[in-house]
Write a protein that holds these residues in place. Sequence first.
Motif, PDB file in Angstrom:
ATOM      1  N   UNK A 194       0.805  -1.215   0.000  1.00 33.67           N
ATOM      2  CA  UNK A 194       0.000   0.000   0.000  1.00 33.67           C
ATOM      3  C   UNK A 194       0.847   1.278   0.000  1.00 33.67           C
ATOM      4  N   UNK A 195       1.931   1.322   0.751  1.00 31.87           N
ATOM      5  CA  UNK A 195       2.725   2.551   0.746  1.00 31.87           C
ATOM      6  C   UNK A 195       3.310   2.805  -0.634  1.00 31.87           C
ATOM      7  N   UNK A 196       3.846   1.750  -1.253  1.00 31.79           N
ATOM      8  CA  UNK A 196       4.407   1.889  -2.597  1.00 31.79           C
ATOM      9  C   UNK A 196       3.338   2.351  -3.583  1.00 31.79           C
ATOM     10  N   UNK A 197       2.138   1.830  -3.441  1.00 28.44           N
ATOM     11  CA  UNK A 197       1.063   2.172  -4.373  1.00 28.44           C
ATOM     12  C   UNK A 197       0.604   3.618  -4.209  1.00 28.44           C
ATOM     13  N   UNK A 198       0.561   4.097  -2.962  1.00 29.01           N
ATOM     14  CA  UNK A 198       0.205   5.498  -2.734  1.00 29.01           C
ATOM     15  C   UNK A 198       1.232   6.413  -3.379  1.00 29.01           C
ATOM     16  N   UNK A 199       2.502   6.105  -3.202  1.00 33.77           N
ATOM     17  CA  UNK A 199       3.557   6.921  -3.798  1.00 33.77           C
ATOM     18  C   UNK A 199       3.391   6.998  -5.310  1.00 33.77           C
ATOM     19  N   UNK A 200       2.952   5.908  -5.924  1.00 37.47           N
ATOM     20  CA  UNK A 200       2.819   5.841  -7.385  1.00 37.47           C
ATOM     21  C   UNK A 200       1.491   6.376  -7.898  1.00 37.47           C
ATOM     22  N   UNK A 201       0.554   6.701  -6.996  1.00 36.79           N
ATOM     23  CA  UNK A 201      -0.660   7.366  -7.454  1.00 36.79           C
ATOM     24  C   UNK A 201      -1.966   6.703  -7.121  1.00 36.79           C
ATOM     25  N   UNK A 202      -1.977   5.620  -6.349  1.00 39.82           N
ATOM     26  CA  UNK A 202      -3.249   5.016  -5.939  1.00 39.82           C
ATOM     27  C   UNK A 202      -4.020   5.996  -5.058  1.00 39.82           C
ATOM     28  N   UNK A 203      -5.333   6.039  -5.252  1.00 36.92           N
ATOM     29  CA  UNK A 203      -6.176   6.951  -4.476  1.00 36.92           C
ATOM     30  C   UNK A 203      -7.030   6.221  -3.458  1.00 36.92           C
ATOM     31  N   UNK A 214      -8.707  -1.141  12.375  1.00 34.64           N
ATOM     32  CA  UNK A 214      -9.286  -0.029  11.594  1.00 34.64           C
ATOM     33  C   UNK A 214      -8.674   1.326  11.917  1.00 34.64           C
ATOM     34  N   UNK A 215      -8.397   1.607  13.176  1.00 33.21           N
ATOM     35  CA  UNK A 215      -7.870   2.922  13.526  1.00 33.21           C
ATOM     36  C   UNK A 215      -6.425   3.080  13.059  1.00 33.21           C
ATOM     37  N   UNK A 216      -5.637   2.016  13.186  1.00 30.02           N
ATOM     38  CA  UNK A 216      -4.263   2.075  12.706  1.00 30.02           C
ATOM     39  C   UNK A 216      -4.220   2.208  11.185  1.00 30.02           C
ATOM     40  N   UNK A 217      -5.148   1.560  10.504  1.00 29.50           N
ATOM     41  CA  UNK A 217      -5.219   1.681   9.045  1.00 29.50           C
ATOM     42  C   UNK A 217      -5.565   3.103   8.635  1.00 29.50           C
ATOM     43  N   UNK A 218      -6.480   3.699   9.366  1.00 28.55           N
ATOM     44  CA  UNK A 218      -6.844   5.092   9.100  1.00 28.55           C
ATOM     45  C   UNK A 218      -5.647   6.016   9.326  1.00 28.55           C
ATOM     46  N   UNK A 220      -2.420   5.224   9.194  1.00 26.37           N
ATOM     47  CA  UNK A 220      -1.434   5.027   8.141  1.00 26.37           C
ATOM     48  C   UNK A 220      -1.870   5.721   6.859  1.00 26.37           C
ATOM     49  N   UNK A 221      -3.114   5.523   6.455  1.00 21.42           N
ATOM     50  CA  UNK A 221      -3.591   6.107   5.200  1.00 21.42           C
ATOM     51  C   UNK A 221      -3.471   7.623   5.224  1.00 21.42           C
ATOM     52  N   UNK A 222      -3.882   8.238   6.320  1.00 23.74           N
ATOM     53  CA  UNK A 222      -3.841   9.705   6.394  1.00 23.74           C
ATOM     54  C   UNK A 222      -2.404  10.218   6.299  1.00 23.74           C
ATOM     55  N   UNK A 223      -1.473   9.542   6.959  1.00 29.24           N
ATOM     56  CA  UNK A 223      -0.077   9.958   6.868  1.00 29.24           C
ATOM     57  C   UNK A 223       0.458   9.801   5.449  1.00 29.24           C
ATOM     58  N   UNK A 224       0.142   8.661   4.823  1.00 29.55           N
ATOM     59  CA  UNK A 224       0.680   8.389   3.488  1.00 29.55           C
ATOM     60  C   UNK A 224       0.101   9.324   2.447  1.00 29.55           C
ATOM     61  N   UNK A 225      -1.205   9.522   2.468  1.00 30.27           N
ATOM     62  CA  UNK A 225      -1.850  10.302   1.419  1.00 30.27           C
ATOM     63  C   UNK A 225      -1.496  11.783   1.542  1.00 30.27           C
ATOM     64  N   UNK A 226      -1.097  12.211   2.753  1.00 37.48           N
ATOM     65  CA  UNK A 226      -0.675  13.602   2.961  1.00 37.48           C
ATOM     66  C   UNK A 226       0.816  13.797   2.708  1.00 37.48           C
ATOM     67  N   UNK A 229       5.758  10.918   4.811  1.00 40.51           N
ATOM     68  CA  UNK A 229       6.279   9.578   4.576  1.00 40.51           C
ATOM     69  C   UNK A 229       7.181   9.065   5.691  1.00 40.51           C
ATOM     70  N   UNK A 230       7.894   9.939   6.383  1.00 37.73           N
ATOM     71  CA  UNK A 230       8.719   9.463   7.497  1.00 37.73           C
ATOM     72  C   UNK A 230       7.837   8.826   8.567  1.00 37.73           C
ATOM     73  N   UNK A 231       6.733   9.495   8.889  1.00 39.16           N
ATOM     74  CA  UNK A 231       5.808   8.949   9.880  1.00 39.16           C
ATOM     75  C   UNK A 231       5.081   7.725   9.339  1.00 39.16           C
ATOM     76  N   UNK A 232       4.680   7.793   8.069  1.00 35.24           N
ATOM     77  CA  UNK A 232       3.970   6.668   7.463  1.00 35.24           C
ATOM     78  C   UNK A 232       4.841   5.417   7.442  1.00 35.24           C
ATOM     79  N   UNK A 233       6.137   5.594   7.147  1.00 37.23           N
ATOM     80  CA  UNK A 233       7.042   4.442   7.102  1.00 37.23           C
ATOM     81  C   UNK A 233       7.135   3.743   8.459  1.00 37.23           C
TER      82      UNK A 233
END
Length: 300
Positions: A194-203, A214-218, A220-226, A229-233
Amino acid sequence: MNVTWRGVFPAATTQFKPDQSLDIPATLKHLDAMLAAGIDGLIMLGTVGENCSLEYSEKLAVLRDTVEHVAGRVPVLTGVAEYTTGLACRFALDAKKAGVNGLMLLPCMVYKSDPRETLTHYRTVAAAVDLPIMCYNNPVSYGVDITPDHFGELADAKNLVAIKESSENCRRITDLKNAVGDRYLLFCGVDDLILESVVLGAVGWVSGLVNAFPRESRLFWDLAICGRFDEARKVYQWYTPLLHLDTHIKLVQYIKLAAAECGYGTEVVRPPRLPLVGEEREHILGIIRRAIAMRPHLSG
């Protein structure tokens, strides 16, 4: 179609009672936990939802009760995984009557269609129902690959609006962008890419492990999509041993066990799947429990 699907869409589990009959109240209670965590949409009756283990009438019962319960808070999609194109069309129409907002369409089950047959299947179902459709490409599990060039050929089918890309090859995100631009909404369907896909343009992200975390997924997604990336990693590194469970043939059992450990539902599955036992169960529980012990701090 003007479809705004984005973000975290769990492939929700279907809950069963100890006698393996449907437990719709437990299914809805689990959905409430994920909705409270801020998910953006729901995929019912996907692989994790044990689509092919349910009777036709049971599938529609799950959809009707889900739609009524969710009451428009997020889009509700259903998997369409049938053995023939005709039956897929019939189910798509019945799912629309049940009130779903869209479909996640798979190739026909069992028979491994060639590209001409696969594209005909997608065109035929798309023409049969005026609902937006997410095309599910998972050659690893289903033996049928819908390539970027194939999606170019399907681009004139206006209600094919999104792609759940699960080829385990994140190059596909870029190849799809190069082949069809922004014609489709691109969703990652492999949890540990998922992180690689967000970097490449997945929405968007169709995820199994959201059922358990569910909360951890939320987070992660918010960090990655914004782009944080240091925090998302850091979250991704914690999450990855769990996310690997999504790519195993026993993903349903693994994900249900993880969800049960986190207090969501039970690990009951329908045969031929069986709950885990022995050394395998202890190994998977070890992964889950280590992750629970080290889960990221969440405020609020």
